[in-house]
Design an enzyme around this catalytic site. Sequence first.
Site, PDB file in Angstrom:
ATOM      1  N   VAL A  35      19.383  11.854 -13.407  1.00 34.46           N
ATOM      2  CA  VAL A  35      18.671  11.623 -12.137  1.00 34.46           C
ATOM      3  C   VAL A  35      19.673  11.364 -11.007  1.00 34.46           C
ATOM      4  O   VAL A  35      19.561  11.931  -9.912  1.00 34.46           O
ATOM      5  CB  VAL A  35      17.681  10.446 -12.279  1.00 34.46           C
ATOM      6  CG1 VAL A  35      17.046  10.112 -10.939  1.00 34.46           C
ATOM      7  CG2 VAL A  35      16.601  10.777 -13.304  1.00 34.46           C
ATOM      8  N   LYS A  38      13.204   1.276 -14.290  1.00 31.96           N
ATOM      9  CA  LYS A  38      12.053   0.374 -14.492  1.00 31.96           C
ATOM     10  C   LYS A  38      12.475  -1.016 -14.963  1.00 31.96           C
ATOM     11  O   LYS A  38      11.753  -1.985 -14.787  1.00 31.96           O
ATOM     12  CB  LYS A  38      11.124   0.941 -15.593  1.00 31.96           C
ATOM     13  CG  LYS A  38      10.373   2.182 -15.228  1.00 31.96           C
ATOM     14  CD  LYS A  38       9.583   2.719 -16.404  1.00 31.96           C
ATOM     15  CE  LYS A  38      10.414   3.556 -17.348  1.00 31.96           C
ATOM     16  NZ  LYS A  38      10.945   4.804 -16.863  1.00 31.96           N
ATOM     17  N   GLU A  90       9.081   3.988  -6.160  1.00 33.59           N
ATOM     18  CA  GLU A  90       8.037   4.980  -6.394  1.00 33.59           C
ATOM     19  C   GLU A  90       8.199   5.717  -7.719  1.00 33.59           C
ATOM     20  O   GLU A  90       7.227   5.993  -8.421  1.00 33.59           O
ATOM     21  CB  GLU A  90       8.032   5.991  -5.237  1.00 33.59           C
ATOM     22  CG  GLU A  90       6.935   7.009  -5.302  1.00 33.59           C
ATOM     23  CD  GLU A  90       5.549   6.379  -5.405  1.00 33.59           C
ATOM     24  OE1 GLU A  90       5.026   5.979  -4.376  1.00 33.59           O
ATOM     25  OE2 GLU A  90       5.006   6.266  -6.534  1.00 33.59           O
ATOM     26  N   VAL A 136       6.983   4.949 -11.901  1.00 33.43           N
ATOM     27  CA  VAL A 136       5.716   5.325 -12.553  1.00 33.43           C
ATOM     28  C   VAL A 136       5.339   6.725 -12.079  1.00 33.43           C
ATOM     29  O   VAL A 136       5.164   6.943 -10.882  1.00 33.43           O
ATOM     30  CB  VAL A 136       4.571   4.349 -12.194  1.00 33.43           C
ATOM     31  CG1 VAL A 136       3.291   4.734 -12.937  1.00 33.43           C
ATOM     32  CG2 VAL A 136       4.954   2.913 -12.504  1.00 33.43           C
ATOM     33  N   ALA A 195       7.206   9.422 -11.976  1.00 35.15           N
ATOM     34  CA  ALA A 195       8.327  10.123 -11.318  1.00 35.15           C
ATOM     35  C   ALA A 195       8.022  10.383  -9.836  1.00 35.15           C
ATOM     36  O   ALA A 195       7.804   9.436  -9.091  1.00 35.15           O
ATOM     37  CB  ALA A 195       8.670  11.405 -12.076  1.00 35.15           C
ATOM     38  N   LEU A 227       5.394  11.536  -8.362  1.00 33.38           N
ATOM     39  CA  LEU A 227       3.996  11.415  -7.913  1.00 33.38           C
ATOM     40  C   LEU A 227       3.819  10.129  -7.085  1.00 33.38           C
ATOM     41  O   LEU A 227       4.396   9.103  -7.433  1.00 33.38           O
ATOM     42  CB  LEU A 227       3.043  11.364  -9.123  1.00 33.38           C
ATOM     43  CG  LEU A 227       3.064  12.562 -10.061  1.00 33.38           C
ATOM     44  CD1 LEU A 227       2.138  12.310 -11.255  1.00 33.38           C
ATOM     45  CD2 LEU A 227       2.624  13.821  -9.324  1.00 33.38           C
ATOM     46  N   GLY A 263      13.075  19.576 -28.068  1.00 35.74           N
ATOM     47  CA  GLY A 263      13.757  18.619 -27.185  1.00 35.74           C
ATOM     48  C   GLY A 263      12.802  17.919 -26.236  1.00 35.74           C
ATOM     49  O   GLY A 263      13.233  17.303 -25.257  1.00 35.74           O
ATOM     50  N   ASP A 266       7.840   2.666 -23.247  1.00 33.31           N
ATOM     51  CA  ASP A 266       8.101   3.151 -21.884  1.00 33.31           C
ATOM     52  C   ASP A 266       6.794   3.189 -21.070  1.00 33.31           C
ATOM     53  O   ASP A 266       6.773   2.818 -19.894  1.00 33.31           O
ATOM     54  CB  ASP A 266       8.735   4.550 -21.952  1.00 33.31           C
ATOM     55  CG  ASP A 266       9.266   4.985 -20.605  1.00 33.31           C
ATOM     56  OD1 ASP A 266      10.126   4.268 -20.059  1.00 33.31           O
ATOM     57  OD2 ASP A 266       8.795   6.015 -20.087  1.00 33.31           O
ATOM     58  N   LYS A 268       5.527   0.945 -17.596  1.00 31.62           N
ATOM     59  CA  LYS A 268       4.855   1.482 -16.399  1.00 31.62           C
ATOM     60  C   LYS A 268       3.552   0.726 -16.139  1.00 31.62           C
ATOM     61  O   LYS A 268       3.225   0.416 -14.991  1.00 31.62           O
ATOM     62  CB  LYS A 268       4.610   2.984 -16.575  1.00 31.62           C
ATOM     63  CG  LYS A 268       5.922   3.772 -16.630  1.00 31.62           C
ATOM     64  CD  LYS A 268       5.721   5.226 -16.976  1.00 31.62           C
ATOM     65  CE  LYS A 268       7.079   5.902 -17.155  1.00 31.62           C
ATOM     66  NZ  LYS A 268       7.015   7.296 -17.556  1.00 31.62           N
TER      67      LYS A 268
HETATM   68  N1  LIG Z   1      14.583  11.503 -16.422  1.00 34.35           N
HETATM   69  C1  LIG Z   1      13.354  11.347 -15.940  1.00 34.35           C
HETATM   70  O1  LIG Z   1      12.503  12.230 -15.981  1.00 34.35           O
HETATM   71  C2  LIG Z   1      13.001  10.042 -15.278  1.00 34.35           C
HETATM   72  C3  LIG Z   1      11.753   9.903 -14.633  1.00 34.35           C
HETATM   73  C4  LIG Z   1      11.457   8.682 -13.978  1.00 34.35           C
HETATM   74  C5  LIG Z   1      12.374   7.638 -14.029  1.00 34.35           C
HETATM   75  N2  LIG Z   1      13.545   7.811 -14.714  1.00 34.35           N
HETATM   76  C6  LIG Z   1      14.472   6.676 -14.767  1.00 34.35           C
HETATM   77  O2  LIG Z   1      15.648   7.000 -14.045  1.00 34.35           O
HETATM   78  C7  LIG Z   1      16.756   6.311 -14.602  1.00 34.35           C
HETATM   79  C8  LIG Z   1      17.889   7.302 -14.870  1.00 34.35           C
HETATM   80  O3  LIG Z   1      17.469   8.243 -15.842  1.00 34.35           O
HETATM   81  P1  LIG Z   1      18.498   9.342 -16.371  1.00 34.35           P
HETATM   82  O4  LIG Z   1      17.688  10.297 -17.160  1.00 34.35           O
HETATM   83  O5  LIG Z   1      19.337   9.817 -15.238  1.00 34.35           O
HETATM   84  O6  LIG Z   1      19.403   8.412 -17.348  1.00 34.35           O
HETATM   85  P2  LIG Z   1      20.864   8.755 -17.931  1.00 34.35           P
HETATM   86  O7  LIG Z   1      21.122  10.203 -17.856  1.00 34.35           O
HETATM   87  O8  LIG Z   1      20.938   8.037 -19.224  1.00 34.35           O
HETATM   88  O9  LIG Z   1      21.878   8.066 -16.880  1.00 34.35           O
HETATM   89  C9  LIG Z   1      22.046   6.684 -16.822  1.00 34.35           C
HETATM   90  C10 LIG Z   1      23.248   6.392 -15.940  1.00 34.35           C
HETATM   91  O10 LIG Z   1      23.329   4.974 -15.775  1.00 34.35           O
HETATM   92  C11 LIG Z   1      24.685   4.599 -15.963  1.00 34.35           C
HETATM   93  N3  LIG Z   1      24.781   3.201 -16.371  1.00 34.35           N
HETATM   94  C12 LIG Z   1      24.501   2.632 -17.564  1.00 34.35           C
HETATM   95  N4  LIG Z   1      24.753   1.325 -17.522  1.00 34.35           N
HETATM   96  C13 LIG Z   1      25.204   1.052 -16.279  1.00 34.35           C
HETATM   97  C14 LIG Z   1      25.660  -0.110 -15.622  1.00 34.35           C
HETATM   98  N5  LIG Z   1      25.684  -1.294 -16.251  1.00 34.35           N
HETATM   99  N6  LIG Z   1      26.066  -0.018 -14.325  1.00 34.35           N
HETATM  100  C15 LIG Z   1      26.042   1.179 -13.677  1.00 34.35           C
HETATM  101  N7  LIG Z   1      25.637   2.331 -14.249  1.00 34.35           N
HETATM  102  C16 LIG Z   1      25.230   2.256 -15.538  1.00 34.35           C
HETATM  103  C17 LIG Z   1      25.208   5.541 -17.016  1.00 34.35           C
HETATM  104  O11 LIG Z   1      26.627   5.516 -16.979  1.00 34.35           O
HETATM  105  P3  LIG Z   1      27.543   6.465 -17.921  1.00 34.35           P
HETATM  106  O12 LIG Z   1      27.476   7.821 -17.259  1.00 34.35           O
HETATM  107  O13 LIG Z   1      28.866   5.825 -17.842  1.00 34.35           O
HETATM  108  O14 LIG Z   1      26.921   6.419 -19.290  1.00 34.35           O
HETATM  109  C18 LIG Z   1      24.594   6.844 -16.522  1.00 34.35           C
HETATM  110  O15 LIG Z   1      25.390   7.399 -15.509  1.00 34.35           O
HETATM  111  C19 LIG Z   1      16.236   5.630 -15.882  1.00 34.35           C
HETATM  112  O16 LIG Z   1      15.983   4.282 -15.611  1.00 34.35           O
HETATM  113  C20 LIG Z   1      14.954   6.362 -16.187  1.00 34.35           C
HETATM  114  O17 LIG Z   1      14.007   5.571 -16.874  1.00 34.35           O
HETATM  115  C21 LIG Z   1      13.885   8.967 -15.298  1.00 34.35           C
END
Ligand SMILES: NC(=O)c1ccc[n+]([C@@H]2O[C@H](COP(=O)([O-])OP(=O)(O)OC[C@H]3O[C@@H](n4cnc5c(N)ncnc54)[C@H](OP(=O)(O)O)[C@@H]3O)[C@@H](O)[C@H]2O)c1
Length: 372
Positions: A14, A128, A159, A162, A164, A166, A217, A231, A235
């Site tokens: 993200v 979250k 926003e 919950v 994404a 929307l 996947g 999860d 929400k």
């Molecule tokens: N993917 C979706 O569809 C979606 C939808 C809605 C909300 N979200 C939310 O958006 C957030 C990000 O999702 P994502 O899919 O991008 O996750 P991700 O790919 O796992 O990325 C997480 C990032 O956070 C970093 N991180 C971990 N611990 C940290 C810390 N203590 N300080 C600073 N950075 C730290 C990680 O660092 P490293 O690179 O060093 O590991 C990584 O860069 C999550 O909370 C997720 O629930 C995601």
Amino acid sequence: MFELPVILFGVGGVGRSLVRQILDNRQLHADTYGLYIRVVALCDSRAAVLEPTDGLSDAHIEAALALKQAGKSLSAHELGGTQDDLSAILDIAGLPGTVVVDCSATDQTTPALLFALDRGYHLVLANKKPLTIQQEVYDRLTRAGDTQGAFDPARIRWETTVGAGLPVITTLNRLTASGDPIGRVAGTFSGTLGYLMTGLEEGRIFSEVVREAHALGYTEPDPRDDLGGVDVARKALILARGMGHRLEMNDVSVKGLYPPLMESLSVAEFMAELPQLDEHYRDEVARAATESKVLRYAATLVVEDGHVTCEVGPTAVDKDTPLGRLSGTDNLIAFYTRWYSPNPLVIQGRGAGVEVTAAGVLSDVVEMAFTS
Ligand SMILES: NC(=O)c1ccc[n+]([C@@H]2O[C@H](COP(=O)([O-])OP(=O)(O)OC[C@H]3O[C@@H](n4cnc5c(N)ncnc54)[C@H](OP(=O)(O)O)[C@@H]3O)[C@@H](O)[C@H]2O)c1
């Protein structure tokens, strides 16, 4: 040109997509809003890249994106250094009006988020977890750092936590602002579980659909991370708290799609044991059908006498409701209120994916430019 300083925690899927969209929309933001988003710091779990004075150049940002895309640490960047304290990064790189964006997936960012509020900065959260630990932390985050203060939407937006991209939280806040009491919320917030429930409705076998979703996947590497419902429960908790109710995570009743005994199995063992659940789900689907109902993995919030009950799990819902008519991976939320009753206010669409989530985060950031 109005310059908006941004500091990003988390440069995963993200976070990277957000930064890419900031770069791609530079011209649009300049032409439409006279806005330049100045990225001053990018932080991953162990390192940070920062340029407090002028902001990172687009070339430096591109180099950071390339490193993260390749699975490397930001410490390998020309401007990179290790970090073990995000508050210290804010101390060095923060500027008046800074928007701190949390795209990490950990509650470890919470002290830095509270520090940012103390400094007068603004927050945008895709993460979250800080909002779903203790109620007191939720209160401080949403009330500009002061649990006794007033809710301050100008200081924080969340926003995308919950549904994404929307507009779920925006809608909830608008209903609250207009004094329209929300009596019931019914929603599905997992594309994976929507896929599974649609498969069951089509007469497919539980273990077969889970294995297919895993192979494609659609699930997390350990499918129990989806099937357990935690999860979705987070929400639901964010929604309940957003409706003004005070509760903790253990007040949310969560029923996963597998029994607790299967928790200790390895992923391979769990996948092998799945067929023992097939008969149960075949019976559940058949029982629901005899009452003109279908099975959904739903979050249901019901308010009675000012008290909310919050349930997450497989639920038989009438076919003739927005949730009952839903099929596939879309998220859906139906708000039943005084003015939206008996027909609810319904929001439906794609509720996950890094691009659509990053787009929602970017909207929050741009809106902050006009409230800061
Ligand atoms: N993917 C979706 O569809 C979606 C939808 C809605 C909300 N979200 C939310 O958006 C957030 C990000 O999702 P994502 O899919 O991008 O996750 P991700 O790919 O796992 O990325 C997480 C990032 O956070 C970093 N991180 C971990 N611990 C940290 C810390 N203590 N300080 C600073 N950075 C730290 C990680 O660092 P490293 O690179 O060093 O590991 C990584 O860069 C999550 O909370 C997720 O629930 C995601």
